[in-house]
Design an enzyme around this catalytic site. Structure first.
Site, mmCIF file in Angstrom:
data_model
loop_
_atom_site.group_PDB
_atom_site.id
_atom_site.type_symbol
_atom_site.label_atom_id
_atom_site.label_comp_id
_atom_site.label_asym_id
_atom_site.label_seq_id
_atom_site.Cartn_x
_atom_site.Cartn_y
_atom_site.Cartn_z
ATOM 1 N N ILE A 43 0.900 -1.379 -0.768
ATOM 2 C CA ILE A 43 0.430 0.232 -0.682
ATOM 3 C C ILE A 43 0.929 1.327 0.130
ATOM 4 O O ILE A 43 0.435 2.560 -0.493
ATOM 5 C CB ILE A 43 -0.502 0.238 1.329
ATOM 6 N N LYS A 44 2.027 1.277 0.519
ATOM 7 C CA LYS A 44 3.294 2.117 0.663
ATOM 8 C C LYS A 44 3.514 2.909 -0.763
ATOM 9 O O LYS A 44 3.573 4.297 -1.230
ATOM 10 C CB LYS A 44 4.712 1.939 1.339
ATOM 11 N N ASP A 45 2.963 2.835 -2.333
ATOM 12 C CA ASP A 45 3.287 2.838 -2.894
ATOM 13 C C ASP A 45 2.736 3.929 -3.809
ATOM 14 O O ASP A 45 2.970 5.123 -4.182
ATOM 15 C CB ASP A 45 2.618 1.805 -4.319
#
Length: 452
Positions: A43-45
């Site tokens: 999700i950090k993208d």
């Protein structure tokens, strides 16, 4: 043609997948926002790209500059993707509790990685926060993104993750469950969802050794709450500016063991190979099951892919060393350790001579007897030897069916080795077991000795 201009354009619009087996017993439906579909598999993208774009827009990050960040690995991966496309240098600091796979992936993307000790305070000059800050002051044309306090983090989820979930659930979501680390995901997503429906409950999953839960409930930052923990990606010994405690309705702590065990269950029972914190998030939800009703709709947001934890959560030895698995080996562990996994038998119509030749070539002491694919009997080296000694004339051309005994018993893979030992006797020197893929295995005393 449908073509993305670059890999950054594939970030977001990840699917919702319903959970079934691991949430059996809950009164309501549970959906998982599977963020591993992002190109960096986490999700950090989303927030990494948002932080880069915002820093470019206001001049904090200039052409040819150096991206500096303290990361547990996933934010670093997102920043590395952006750096590859946009032409920046990356230097990441991380803690020594992070998996080797995460560090190797960051280096594979061209980043420089500096490993710092975990068991120090955040303001210690050796901490991965402090080292990142110092490097940003020493290196010209560099920018420390500081995902903990950089509000572009939670803004990314307010602008993308929240609207996606609202649209994908047709506005029926009642509960959002998220593991909390920097706080950007839960705060940004939760804020958007509560603006659409103030009744949506936002639950944060914390870990033992982190300060979030007690601070949320009492307003006290208790240093006694801080101690080392193994879970990656959630919990903190600081209060990041991205954590909006007013958006979060409650925190639930999950132990290192329960998070790891649930991650493995998600893989085995749902086909979802996910990260450590995904197990914690689902385990936390199960601990809160008494708060749910039949008409609720829960969405669990997970952070990253299980490939980053192959040497840890998905490694039996690592799990067993920490007491996260049964200390006693089971048949399934024995099957995983077997060097020779092929299942070799002899057809009941084959001659005793052929069976003897096969046993000598493979150094088998026993073999199943087959009729096609069906196991109909068994022979041992003692059976063959006794037959030949009792029949000194050449009877080795007789069929195996004339000397076979009853088939070896089949046992379940959950059987412990001590329980298995009661099935293997002088009269019955082996058993059979079927693994998850449907393959049969013969287990003899030698295999038990090898596993032990």
């Amino acid at each position: 043609m449908e073509v993305k201009n670059n890999i950054l354009e594939t970030i977001g619009n990840t699917p919702l997948v319903e959970l079934h087996k691991v949430v059996k017993g809950l009164p309501c439906r549970v959906l998982m926002k599977v963020e591993t579909f992002n190109p960096g598999h986490s999700i950090k993208d989303r927030m990494a790209l948002k932080m880069v774009e915002d820093a470019e827009a206001d001049g904090r990050l200039k052409p040819g500059g150096t991206i500096i960040e303290c990361t547990s690995g996933n934010t670093g991966m997102g920043l590395a993707l952006a750096a590859c496309v946009k032409g920046y240098r990356c230097i990441f600091t991380t803690s020594d509790k992070q998996s080797k796979e995460k560090l190797d992936i960051l280096r594979a993307m061209g980043a420089e990685v500096i490993v710092c000790p975990t068991n120090v305070s955040a303001d210690d000059p050796r901490s991965y926060y402090s080292v990142a800050e110092r490097l940003s002051e020493e290196i010209p044309n560099s920018f420390w993104f500081n995902q903990y306090d950089n509000l572009s983090n939670r803004k990314a989820h307010y602008e993308s993750t929240g609207p996606e979930i609202w649209r994908q659930t047709d506005g029926q979501i009642t509960h959002l469950v998220v593991g909390v680390g920097t706080g950007g995901t839960i705060s940004g997503t939760g804020k958007y969802l509560k603006e659409q429906n103030p009744g949506v409950q936002v639950w944060g999953v914390d870990t033992y050794g982190s300060v979030f839960k007690k601070y949320h409930e009492t307003g006290e930052f208790d240093h006694k709450e801080i101690y080392p923990y193994i879970t990656e990606g959630i919990g903190e010994d600081i209060l990041p500016k991205n954590v909006d405690f007013e958006v979060i309705d409650l925190f639930e702590k999950v132990s290192d063991k329960d998070g790891a065990v649930m991650a493995r269950r998600l893989a085995r029972e749902e086909g979802l190979l996910l990260g450590y914190s995904a197990g914690s998030a689902v385990a936390g939800l199960l601990q809160l099951k008494d708060r749910l009703k039949s008409d609720d709709l829960v969405v669990v947001i997970i952070h990253d892919h299980g490939s980053r934890y192959i040497g840890k959560v998905y490694n039996d030895d690592w799990m067993r060393d920490r007491g996260f698995l049964d200390t006693e080996l089971r048949v399934r562990d024995l099957l995983n350790h077997k060097k020779e996994s092929s299942f070799t038998g002899v057809d009941k119509a084959e001659t005793v001579r052929t069976a003897l030749k096969t046993m000598k070539e493979h150094e088998y002491s026993q073999m199943p007897v087959l009729d096609g694919e069906e196991v109909v009997g068994a022979i041992t080296e003692t059976d063959v030897l006794n037959f030949l000694l009792q029949n000194p004339m050449d009877h080795s051309e007789r069929p195996v069916s004339e000397i076979m005994r009853q088939p070896f018993p089949e046992v379940g893979t959950d059987l412990t080795l001590s329980e298995l030992g009661r099935h293997i006797t002088k009269e019955n020197p082996a058993v059979m077991a079927t693994d998850r893929s449907g393959r049969k295995h013969l287990i003899a005393q030698y295999d038990i000795l090898q596993a032990i």
